[in-house]
Design a protein around this motif. Structure first.
Motif, PDB file in Angstrom:
ATOM      1  N   ILE A  89       0.849  -1.195   0.000  1.00 22.72           N
ATOM      2  CA  ILE A  89       0.000   0.000   0.000  1.00 22.72           C
ATOM      3  C   ILE A  89       0.885   1.247   0.000  1.00 22.72           C
ATOM      4  O   ILE A  89       1.847   1.326   0.774  1.00 22.72           O
ATOM      5  CB  ILE A  89      -0.916   0.002   1.236  1.00 22.72           C
ATOM      6  N   GLN A  97      -6.925   6.604  -2.347  1.00 23.43           N
ATOM      7  CA  GLN A  97      -7.512   6.656  -3.680  1.00 23.43           C
ATOM      8  C   GLN A  97      -9.017   6.470  -3.605  1.00 23.43           C
ATOM      9  O   GLN A  97      -9.550   6.015  -2.601  1.00 23.43           O
ATOM     10  CB  GLN A  97      -6.926   5.549  -4.569  1.00 23.43           C
ATOM     11  N   HIS A 134     -12.477   4.852  -3.899  1.00 24.84           N
ATOM     12  CA  HIS A 134     -12.776   3.456  -3.615  1.00 24.84           C
ATOM     13  C   HIS A 134     -13.459   2.729  -4.761  1.00 24.84           C
ATOM     14  O   HIS A 134     -13.575   1.523  -4.736  1.00 24.84           O
ATOM     15  CB  HIS A 134     -13.659   3.355  -2.367  1.00 24.84           C
ATOM     16  N   ASP A 187     -12.640   2.407  -7.954  1.00 29.02           N
ATOM     17  CA  ASP A 187     -11.839   1.637  -8.899  1.00 29.02           C
ATOM     18  C   ASP A 187     -11.320   0.374  -8.210  1.00 29.02           C
ATOM     19  O   ASP A 187     -10.443   0.399  -7.365  1.00 29.02           O
ATOM     20  CB  ASP A 187     -10.667   2.471  -9.435  1.00 29.02           C
ATOM     21  N   PHE A 188     -11.883  -0.736  -8.601  1.00 30.10           N
ATOM     22  CA  PHE A 188     -11.654  -2.003  -7.926  1.00 30.10           C
ATOM     23  C   PHE A 188     -10.179  -2.411  -7.948  1.00 30.10           C
ATOM     24  O   PHE A 188      -9.635  -2.911  -6.990  1.00 30.10           O
ATOM     25  CB  PHE A 188     -12.490  -3.068  -8.647  1.00 30.10           C
ATOM     26  N   ASP A 189      -9.520  -2.185  -9.059  1.00 33.79           N
ATOM     27  CA  ASP A 189      -8.149  -2.651  -9.208  1.00 33.79           C
ATOM     28  C   ASP A 189      -7.201  -1.883  -8.289  1.00 33.79           C
ATOM     29  O   ASP A 189      -6.254  -2.424  -7.761  1.00 33.79           O
ATOM     30  CB  ASP A 189      -7.702  -2.517 -10.665  1.00 33.79           C
ATOM     31  N   GLU A 190      -7.509  -0.580  -8.105  1.00 29.77           N
ATOM     32  CA  GLU A 190      -6.628   0.271  -7.321  1.00 29.77           C
ATOM     33  C   GLU A 190      -6.504  -0.225  -5.894  1.00 29.77           C
ATOM     34  O   GLU A 190      -5.452  -0.149  -5.283  1.00 29.77           O
ATOM     35  CB  GLU A 190      -7.176   1.699  -7.317  1.00 29.77           C
ATOM     36  N   VAL A 191      -7.600  -0.744  -5.373  1.00 27.11           N
ATOM     37  CA  VAL A 191      -7.618  -1.088  -3.967  1.00 27.11           C
ATOM     38  C   VAL A 191      -6.718  -2.284  -3.685  1.00 27.11           C
ATOM     39  O   VAL A 191      -6.382  -2.572  -2.551  1.00 27.11           O
ATOM     40  CB  VAL A 191      -9.060  -1.336  -3.515  1.00 27.11           C
ATOM     41  N   PHE A 192      -6.293  -2.982  -4.724  1.00 25.89           N
ATOM     42  CA  PHE A 192      -5.358  -4.088  -4.530  1.00 25.89           C
ATOM     43  C   PHE A 192      -3.960  -3.576  -4.252  1.00 25.89           C
ATOM     44  O   PHE A 192      -3.122  -4.298  -3.761  1.00 25.89           O
ATOM     45  CB  PHE A 192      -5.324  -4.977  -5.782  1.00 25.89           C
ATOM     46  N   LEU A 193      -3.705  -2.344  -4.631  1.00 25.14           N
ATOM     47  CA  LEU A 193      -2.327  -1.872  -4.575  1.00 25.14           C
ATOM     48  C   LEU A 193      -1.966  -1.378  -3.174  1.00 25.14           C
ATOM     49  O   LEU A 193      -2.806  -1.091  -2.381  1.00 25.14           O
ATOM     50  CB  LEU A 193      -2.119  -0.762  -5.602  1.00 25.14           C
ATOM     51  N   ARG A 226      -9.575  -7.928  -1.257  1.00 26.05           N
ATOM     52  CA  ARG A 226     -10.070  -6.554  -1.266  1.00 26.05           C
ATOM     53  C   ARG A 226     -10.390  -6.101   0.152  1.00 26.05           C
ATOM     54  O   ARG A 226     -10.064  -4.976   0.548  1.00 26.05           O
ATOM     55  CB  ARG A 226     -11.321  -6.478  -2.145  1.00 26.05           C
ATOM     56  N   ARG A 249      -5.943  -0.055   4.533  1.00 30.30           N
ATOM     57  CA  ARG A 249      -6.011   1.362   4.192  1.00 30.30           C
ATOM     58  C   ARG A 249      -6.665   2.151   5.315  1.00 30.30           C
ATOM     59  O   ARG A 249      -6.232   3.247   5.656  1.00 30.30           O
ATOM     60  CB  ARG A 249      -6.808   1.515   2.892  1.00 30.30           C
TER      61      ARG A 249
END
Lengths: 204, 218, 243
Positions: free
Chosen positions: A15, A194, A196, A198-204, C232, C239
Motif C-alpha cells: 500500500i 484513492q 474506492h 476503482d476495484f483494481d486500485e484497492v489491490f495496490l 479486497r 487502508r
C-alpha cells in the motif's frame, strides 16, 4: 547532484505510504528526514537503499553508491569487533578499518567479541561499518538510538567528516545533529487515499 | 564472496555455531535404526545404503533454517543485499558454506557409520561417492527452502514440508547408486542422473533462491 | 476485439464470472450426472475385473484433474510473475485446494480399486508414488500461501515455488519410474485409447472427464471470487488503519 529522487511513490505491504516524493541531495550536504512515527521514513530509506523497488518515480545515483544502516547492526556476536568490521570492509572490497575504529573510539575494544558489547557500543560499531564501506551516500535510519551524548557527538563528527570528504547523507532522526544541510518533512508526501470505486486500485 | 564464505565458516566452528550437530544427529539416527528393526546383520546390511542416505538427508535438513535466518534476524541480510555482491552469489556462497560445514562432514563420516550398519564391502566406495555428489544438491535445494521461509517466525516446520518433496529425485538416485554399488550391480545410470541433478541444481536454483530472497527483503 | 487481459481487472472478472457461474453449475452437474450414471449403470462389467472396473469413471478423471490443476496453477503463476495481474495469482491460490482434493480422490479411489484387483490397498508403484509426491507438493504450496501475511509477497513466493516445484515434480516422476517399474496398467485413456478401451467404456468416461473439467472450472471460479473479495477486504482494512 549525488542523489536525486523524482516523484517517488513508496509502498509498505503493497500500500502506498508516501507519494510524489522529490528531493535533491548535493555532495557535502546532509538531508534530514522528519515526520511522525509510521509516516513511512523507513520505507523511503529502504527504497533509496535499493531493498525494495519504488511503485512509481525514479531514483538516480543510488545504484551501488549507498551505505545503509538501520535498527539492526548486522553484527555477529561470536566475532570480535575487528573481525566484524574487517568482514564488512572486505565485502565492499576494502581493507582499512583503523580510521573507523578510532572515529568511534573502539580501538580498545578491538578484540572483544561483539556479543559482549553494550547496546551503545554495538551501535557505534554498526555506525563504524559505514566508514569502511567507502560508499559516498549514507542512508541512515534513526542512527542515534541507544547512543549517549558523547557517542552522538562522535557520530555527528563522523558524518561531518564524511560530508567534508565529498559524501552525502540521508538521515531519519529526531535529534538535531548540527549538520550542514536541510530538513525535509515527509508528512507533506503522505499518500492520499484513492477513490474506492476503482476495484483494481484497492489491490495496490 | 570469499570474505562471506570465510565469515560463515568461522561462525559455524565458533561457540553456538552448530558445527557437528548434524554429524551427531546422523550418528544417533544410525544408532537407533538397529533398535527399531532388530540386530540381524543380514537385514541391516541390506537396508544400510538407504538408511545412511536418509540419515544424511535428515541431518542436512536439521540445519537448513540456520542458513539465512540468523543473518535475517541481526540485519546482516539487509546489509549484504546493499553490498556490491549479486544476490545469486550470496545464496550460492551460503549454500557452499552449509555444504562445507554439514554435507562434507557427513560424506566423510558415512563410511564409518556404514561399518555400524554392516554395509557390504563394495558399498563403501559407492556410498561415499554418491553422498559426495548428492549432498551439494541437498544444500542448494535447502537454501532455496530457507530463502522462501526466511521472513517467517516459525518457518522451520514449513521449511521441511517445502524442501522434503524437492529432495525426492536426489534421494532416489543417490540411494540407488549406494544400493546397487553394495549389491555389485552397475551404477552408471543413477550415477549420471545424480551428477546431472546436482550440476543442474547448482547452476540454476540460485537464481530462484535469489529471486525469493529479494522478495522477502522487500 | 477485446483483450483477454481485461478479465485481469478484478471487478470485470467478478462481473463476468457471476454471469458464468450459474450456467456452469447446471452444465457441470448435468455432465457429471450423465457420465457417472451412464458409466455406473449402463455399461457392461469387465470380463476380468467385474463391476469394480466402474470406479474408473471417478478415478481417471480425478487423476487427470489432479495434474491439470497443477498445470493451471503453473500457468497462472507465470502470468502473475510476468504481467502481475492479481486475479491470476489468486486463481492459482484458489485452484490449489481443488487440485489437492482431486489428488486425494485419485489416491483413495485407486486404493479402493487396487484392493480387489491387486490384493493390496497400496503399492509403491511409480504412478501411485508420483501422485503421493504430487499431494505433498500441493500441501507445501498451500501451507506457504497460508503462512505469509503480505498478499503480494505470498503471491511472488508461491509462484516461484510452483515453478521450481513443477520442474522437481517432473524430475521425481522420472526418478520414481526408474526406481520401480510397477504394476499399474498403462495410460488407458490417452487419445489412442480405442486400442485399449472399448467404445462402450470410452464414451461415458469422456463425458465424466468433461464433467470433472467443468466442475473444476466452477470450483476455481467460485473460489477465485472468494479470494478476490477477501483480498479486497484486507486491502480496505489496511487502508483504513493507515488513515
Amino acid at each position: 547532484m549525488i542523489l536525486q529522487a523524482d516523484t517517488l511513490t513508496v509502498t509498505r505491504g503493497g500500500i502506498p505510504v508516501l507519494e510524489e516524493v522529490s528531493f535533491d541531495l548535493p555532495p557535502e550536504r546532509a538531508l534530514v528526514l522528519r515526520g511522525p512515527n509510521g509516516i513511512g521514513k523507513t520505507t523511503l530509506l529502504r527504497t533509496v537503499a535499493g531493498l525494495q523497488p519504488p511503485l512509481k518515480g525514479t531514483l538516480t545515483g543510488a545504484e551501488d553508491r549507498v551505505a545503509y544502516a538501520a535498527h539492526a547492526d548486522g553484527l555477529k556476536s561470536t566475532l570480535t569487533v575487528a573481525e566484524n568490521l574487517t568482514f564488512w570492509a572486505r565485502v565492499f572490497g576494502r581493507d582499512e578499518i583503523a580510521p573507523a575504529l578510532s572515529a568511534y573510539e573502539l580501538d580498545a575494544l578491538q578484540t572483544r567479541a561483539a556479543g559482549q558489547l553494550s547496546a551503545g557500543q554495538k551501535r557505534r560499531l554498526g555506525l563504524a561499518r559505514l566508514m569502511v564501506t567507502g560508499r559516498p551516500v549514507w542512508v541512515l535510519d534513526e542512527p542515534t538510538v541507544s547512543l549517549d551524548r558523547d557517542a552522538v557527538g562522535l557520530f555527528a563528527a563522523a558524518v561531518r567528516a564524511h560530508l567534508a570528504a565529498g559524501g552525502a547523507a540521508l538521515i531519519a532522526t529526531h535529534i538535531d545533529l548540527g549538520l550542514d544541510g536541510d530538513a525535509l518533512d515527509v508528512s507533506q508526501f503522505r499518500a492520499r487515499p484513492q477513490a474506492h470505486d476503482d476495484f483494481d486500485e484497492v489491490f495496490l | 564472496m570469499i570474505p562471506l564464505l570465510k565469515r560463515d565458516l568461522a561462525l559455524a566452528v565458533r561457540a553456538g555455531g552448530g558445527f557437528g550437530l548434524g554429524l551427531a544427529f546422523f550418528l544417533i539416527v544410525v544408532t537407533l535404526v538397529p533398535f527399531a528393526v532388530g540386530p540381524q546383520s543380514e537385514l541391516l546390511g541390506r537396508i544400510a545404503p538407504g538408511i545412511l542416505w536418509l540419515g544424511a538427508l535428515l541431518a542436512c535438513l536439521l540445519s537448513l533454517d540456520r542458513i539465512l535466518a540468523l543473518d535475517w534476524e541481526d540485519g546482516s541480510l539487509d546489509l549484504l543485499a546493499t553490498a556490491p555482491l549479486p544476490m545469486e552469489g550470496i545464496v550460492s556462497v551460503k549454500a557452499l558454506a552449509h555444504w562445507l560445514t554439514t554435507g562434507l562432514p557427513l560424506v566423510i563420516a558415512a563410511p564409518v557409520f556404514g561399518v555400524l550398519l554392516n554395509l557390504a564391502a563394495p558399498g563403501f566406495f559407492w556410498l561415499t561417492l554418491s553422498l559426495l555428489l548428492g549432498t551439494p544438491a541437498l544444500s542448494v535445494i535447502g537454501t532455496f527452502g530457507a530463502a522462501l521461509t526466511v521472513g517467517l517466525k516459525r518457518g522451520g516446520l514449513l521449511l521441511s514440508l517445502l524442501v522434503l518433496p524437492l529432495y525426492v529425485p536426489t534421494l532416489i538416485f543417490g540411494a540407488e547408486v549406494a544400493r546397487r554399488g553394495a549389491e555389485g550391480m552397475g551404477v552408471e545410470t543413477p550415477l549420471m542422473m545424480l551428477a546431472g541433478i546436482s550440476l543442474a541444481v547448482i547452476a540454476l536454483l540460485p537464481f530462484a533462491s535469489a529471486a525469493v530472497l529479494r522478495v522477502n527483503l522487500r | 476485439m477485446t483483450s483477454i487481459w481485461e478479465y485481469a481487472n478484478p471487478k470485470k472478472f467478478i462481473d463476468t464470472s457471476d454471469r458464468v457461474i450459474p450456467a456452469l453449475w447446471v452444465l457441470s452437474l448435468g455432465t457429471l450426472a450423465i457420465g457417472l450414471i451412464w458409466g455406473f449403470f449402463f455399461t457392461p462389467d469387465d470380463y476380468r475385473q467385474g463391476s469394480t472396473v466402474k470406479i474408473f469413471y471417478l478415478h481417471v478423471p480425478a487423476a487427470l484433474m489432479a495434474i491439470n490443476a497443477w498445470f493451471m496453477m503453473l500457468v497462472a503463476s507465470l502470468i502473475w510473475i510476468i504481467r502481475r495481474h492479481h486475479v491470476s495469482a489468486l486463481a492459482a491460490r484458489a485452484a490449489a485446494p481443488v487440485g489437492m482434493v482431486m489428488t486425494l480422490i485419485a489416491l483413495l479411489t485407486g486404493a479402493i480399486w487396487g484392493q480387489p484387483m491387486w490384493g493390496t490397498w497400496w503399492a509403491w508403484d511409480p504412478r501411485l508414488t508420483s501422485f503421493l509426491i504430487l499431494f505433498l507438493f500441493y500441501l507445501g504450496y498451500i501451507a506457504l500461501w497460508a503462512a505469509i501475511e503480505n498478499d503480494d509477497t505470498a503471491a511472488d513466493l508461491t509462484s516461484v515455488l510452483c515453478l521450481v516445484g513443477s520442474v522437481f515434480a517432473v524430475l521425481s516422476r522420472y526418478a520414481v519410474n526408474f526406481w520401480n517399474q510397477g504394476l499399474h496398467q498403462g495410460a488407458s485413456m490417452s487419445l489412442d485409447a480405442e486400442e485399449n478401451v472399448a467404445d462402450v467404456f470410452w464414451w461415458p468416461a469422456l463425458v465424466a472427464m468433461a464433467g470433472f473439467v467443468l466442475l473444476f472450472l466452477l470450483l476455481v471460479l467460485i473460489r477465485t471470487q472468494t479470494e478476490i473479495r477477501a483480498r479486497r477486504m484486507r486491502a480496505l482494512l489496511a487502508r483504513e488503519r493507515m488513515q
